[in-house]
Design an enzyme around this catalytic site. Sequence first.
Site, PDB file in Angstrom:
ATOM      1  CG  ASP A  28      72.226  69.700 -88.142  1.00 22.36           C
ATOM      2  OD1 ASP A  28      71.128  69.286 -88.598  1.00 22.36           O
ATOM      3  OD2 ASP A  28      73.180  70.063 -88.869  1.00 22.36           O
ATOM      4  N   GLY A  85      59.426  74.371 -83.522  1.00 19.66           N
ATOM      5  CA  GLY A  85      58.512  74.678 -84.626  1.00 19.66           C
ATOM      6  C   GLY A  85      57.056  74.711 -84.201  1.00 19.66           C
ATOM      7  CD  GLN A  86      51.633  75.267 -87.268  1.00 22.62           C
ATOM      8  OE1 GLN A  86      52.090  74.719 -88.255  1.00 22.62           O
ATOM      9  NE2 GLN A  86      50.387  75.694 -87.207  1.00 22.62           N
ATOM     10  CB  ILE A  96      48.797  71.679 -88.225  1.00 22.09           C
ATOM     11  CG1 ILE A  96      49.093  70.249 -88.718  1.00 22.09           C
ATOM     12  CG2 ILE A  96      48.529  71.693 -86.726  1.00 22.09           C
ATOM     13  CD1 ILE A  96      47.967  69.252 -88.563  1.00 22.09           C
ATOM     14  N   GLY A 103      63.455  69.334 -83.714  1.00 19.20           N
ATOM     15  CA  GLY A 103      62.582  70.345 -84.326  1.00 19.20           C
ATOM     16  C   GLY A 103      61.510  70.814 -83.358  1.00 19.20           C
ATOM     17  CE  LYS A 120      57.018  65.948 -94.591  1.00 25.71           C
ATOM     18  NZ  LYS A 120      57.647  65.710 -93.284  1.00 25.71           N
ATOM     19  CE1 TYR A 172      56.992  69.319 -95.939  1.00 23.64           C
ATOM     20  CE2 TYR A 172      54.817  69.305 -96.972  1.00 23.64           C
ATOM     21  CZ  TYR A 172      55.613  69.206 -95.841  1.00 23.64           C
ATOM     22  OH  TYR A 172      55.010  68.989 -94.619  1.00 23.64           O
ATOM     23  CG  ASP A 180      64.430  73.741 -83.533  1.00 23.04           C
ATOM     24  OD1 ASP A 180      63.276  73.347 -83.770  1.00 23.04           O
ATOM     25  OD2 ASP A 180      65.088  74.445 -84.338  1.00 23.04           O
ATOM     26  CB  ILE A 181      68.856  73.986 -86.023  1.00 21.17           C
ATOM     27  CG1 ILE A 181      70.269  74.194 -86.500  1.00 21.17           C
ATOM     28  CG2 ILE A 181      67.893  74.941 -86.703  1.00 21.17           C
ATOM     29  CD1 ILE A 181      70.635  73.300 -87.650  1.00 21.17           C
TER      30      ILE A 181
HETATM   31  P1  NAD Z   1      58.059  74.192 -88.554  1.00 17.12           P
HETATM   32  O1  NAD Z   1      58.693  74.740 -89.782  1.00 17.12           O
HETATM   33  O2  NAD Z   1      57.164  75.069 -87.777  1.00 17.12           O
HETATM   34  O3  NAD Z   1      59.181  73.642 -87.570  1.00 17.12           O
HETATM   35  C1  NAD Z   1      60.283  72.912 -88.007  1.00 17.12           C
HETATM   36  C2  NAD Z   1      61.395  73.090 -86.984  1.00 17.12           C
HETATM   37  O4  NAD Z   1      62.530  72.379 -87.448  1.00 17.12           O
HETATM   38  C3  NAD Z   1      61.837  74.555 -86.798  1.00 17.12           C
HETATM   39  O5  NAD Z   1      61.787  74.919 -85.434  1.00 17.12           O
HETATM   40  C4  NAD Z   1      63.279  74.572 -87.318  1.00 17.12           C
HETATM   41  O6  NAD Z   1      64.126  75.458 -86.598  1.00 17.12           O
HETATM   42  C5  NAD Z   1      63.680  73.135 -87.104  1.00 17.12           C
HETATM   43  N1  NAD Z   1      64.819  72.739 -87.935  1.00 17.12           N
HETATM   44  C6  NAD Z   1      65.107  73.084 -89.207  1.00 17.12           C
HETATM   45  N2  NAD Z   1      66.267  72.525 -89.587  1.00 17.12           N
HETATM   46  C7  NAD Z   1      66.713  71.801 -88.538  1.00 17.12           C
HETATM   47  C8  NAD Z   1      67.846  70.987 -88.311  1.00 17.12           C
HETATM   48  N3  NAD Z   1      68.771  70.784 -89.270  1.00 17.12           N
HETATM   49  N4  NAD Z   1      67.972  70.403 -87.108  1.00 17.12           N
HETATM   50  C9  NAD Z   1      67.071  70.584 -86.120  1.00 17.12           C
HETATM   51  N5  NAD Z   1      65.972  71.355 -86.272  1.00 17.12           N
HETATM   52  C10 NAD Z   1      65.796  71.944 -87.470  1.00 17.12           C
HETATM   53  O7  NAD Z   1      57.313  72.839 -88.967  1.00 17.12           O
HETATM   54  P2  NAD Z   1      56.022  72.167 -88.297  1.00 17.12           P
HETATM   55  O8  NAD Z   1      54.829  72.807 -88.894  1.00 17.12           O
HETATM   56  O9  NAD Z   1      56.175  72.140 -86.831  1.00 17.12           O
HETATM   57  O10 NAD Z   1      56.129  70.715 -88.914  1.00 17.12           O
HETATM   58  C11 NAD Z   1      56.640  69.606 -88.186  1.00 17.12           C
HETATM   59  C12 NAD Z   1      56.538  68.378 -89.088  1.00 17.12           C
HETATM   60  O11 NAD Z   1      55.167  68.166 -89.450  1.00 17.12           O
HETATM   61  C13 NAD Z   1      57.309  68.467 -90.405  1.00 17.12           C
HETATM   62  O12 NAD Z   1      57.812  67.199 -90.757  1.00 17.12           O
HETATM   63  C14 NAD Z   1      56.254  68.856 -91.408  1.00 17.12           C
HETATM   64  O13 NAD Z   1      56.586  68.448 -92.698  1.00 17.12           O
HETATM   65  C15 NAD Z   1      55.049  68.097 -90.871  1.00 17.12           C
HETATM   66  N6  NAD Z   1      53.776  68.675 -91.318  1.00 17.12           N
HETATM   67  C16 NAD Z   1      53.360  69.889 -90.858  1.00 17.12           C
HETATM   68  C17 NAD Z   1      52.137  70.425 -91.302  1.00 17.12           C
HETATM   69  C18 NAD Z   1      51.646  71.763 -90.809  1.00 17.12           C
HETATM   70  O14 NAD Z   1      50.559  72.216 -91.255  1.00 17.12           O
HETATM   71  N7  NAD Z   1      52.327  72.420 -89.905  1.00 17.12           N
HETATM   72  C19 NAD Z   1      51.360  69.705 -92.209  1.00 17.12           C
HETATM   73  C20 NAD Z   1      51.829  68.485 -92.688  1.00 17.12           C
HETATM   74  C21 NAD Z   1      53.032  67.963 -92.206  1.00 17.12           C
END
Ligand code: NAD
Length: 322
Positions: free
Chosen positions: A53, A12-13, A173, A9, A147, A143, A35-36
């Site tokens: 994946d 992602g952010q 975040i 992943g 968790k 969600y 990442d996917i």
């Molecule tokens: P995001 O949605 O920005 O990124 C998630 C990434 O996972 C994406 O790039 C997506 O393409 C990838 N993804 C989806 N399905 C996939 C798969 N099957 N295989 C591989 N990659 C896959 O999420 P984020 O904000 O970067 O969050 C990262 C983690 O932190 C998550 O577990 C989220 O629950 C947790 N989190 C985030 C926040 C926040 O504010 N951003 C707050 C609390 C917890």
Amino acid sequence: MKNNILILGASGQIGTELTQKLRVLYGDNHVIASDIKKGNSTVLNTGPFEILDATDKESILRIVKKYKINQVYLMAAMLSATAEKLPQKAWNLNISSLLAVLDLAKEKHIQQVFWPSSMAVFGTTSPKINTPQQTIMEPSTVYGISKVAGEHWCNYYHENYGVDVRSIRYPGIISWKTKPGGGTTDYAVDVYFDALEKGNYECFLSENTQLPMMYMDDAIKATVQIMQAEESNINIRTSYNLSAISFTPQEIALEIKKHIPNFKISYNPDFRQKIADSWPNSIDDSFARKDWDWKHDFDLSSMTKDIIRNLKANKNMFFKAV
Ligand code: NAD
């Protein structure tokens, strides 16, 4: 032993910025981003990247063997707002990816796992102010349900199979390099972009909705810190409460006005208001502070200053015309 790290992943952010930080710390070729989908060009151009994946255990194992991976950061997930629209898909992704990685650790293919939980584990029956580490956890979102279940799986694998899995409950975040991926706190990123680009922002939460938040730099710092801590200092194997700042949309708007005096905010709450209303206003993270010396660096004012300075300095990257 030098760490060889796999991030699932990574586009992602949080994954994008985590990849960059870990490459600085451990060396570009020791941090494998995956990442996917392909993501940020910095992640793609500074070290190895694999399309992978996170729910496919055999494919993860192939990459683990290829790069002699010992640490996995599982950042792939479906976030709160998107998950409410696709509950079954969210459950499948969030849980099967975690079980795949925990199994690889149980089978000794990897030595250490990082998996983030969220403040979404709490619900309307949890205390709202300074929510304690151990308290009622009855989340109302799929969600949050995923968790809470994930936290207990982590603890179970630690207790029964000795898996060294470490976790923190991130609050919302806030970042400027990467846009968020479908969460309920996304407004606190969007507001800065719209303030600079358009001078106004329509918020999907009401003006007095107070939520725990954290600047990306602090979130990355906490992630690195818990993974580098001595194993004997990690006393909680579900997930640690983590907090930095708490504010409302009205308070962030006032802070932005100090830099952009004509900025205007309006409020038009949607389905995400109900999710936000079920979460804490503030969180007690004293266990993280005591066990592995966690402390945050950024408050609302220093974060706002930093984001606006960076967005202005990089405006060609982000805005059509400013
Ligand atoms: P995001 O949605 O920005 O990124 C998630 C990434 O996972 C994406 O790039 C997506 O393409 C990838 N993804 C989806 N399905 C996939 C798969 N099957 N295989 C591989 N990659 C896959 O999420 P984020 O904000 O970067 O969050 C990262 C983690 O932190 C998550 O577990 C989220 O629950 C947790 N989190 C985030 C926040 C926040 O504010 N951003 C707050 C609390 C917890």
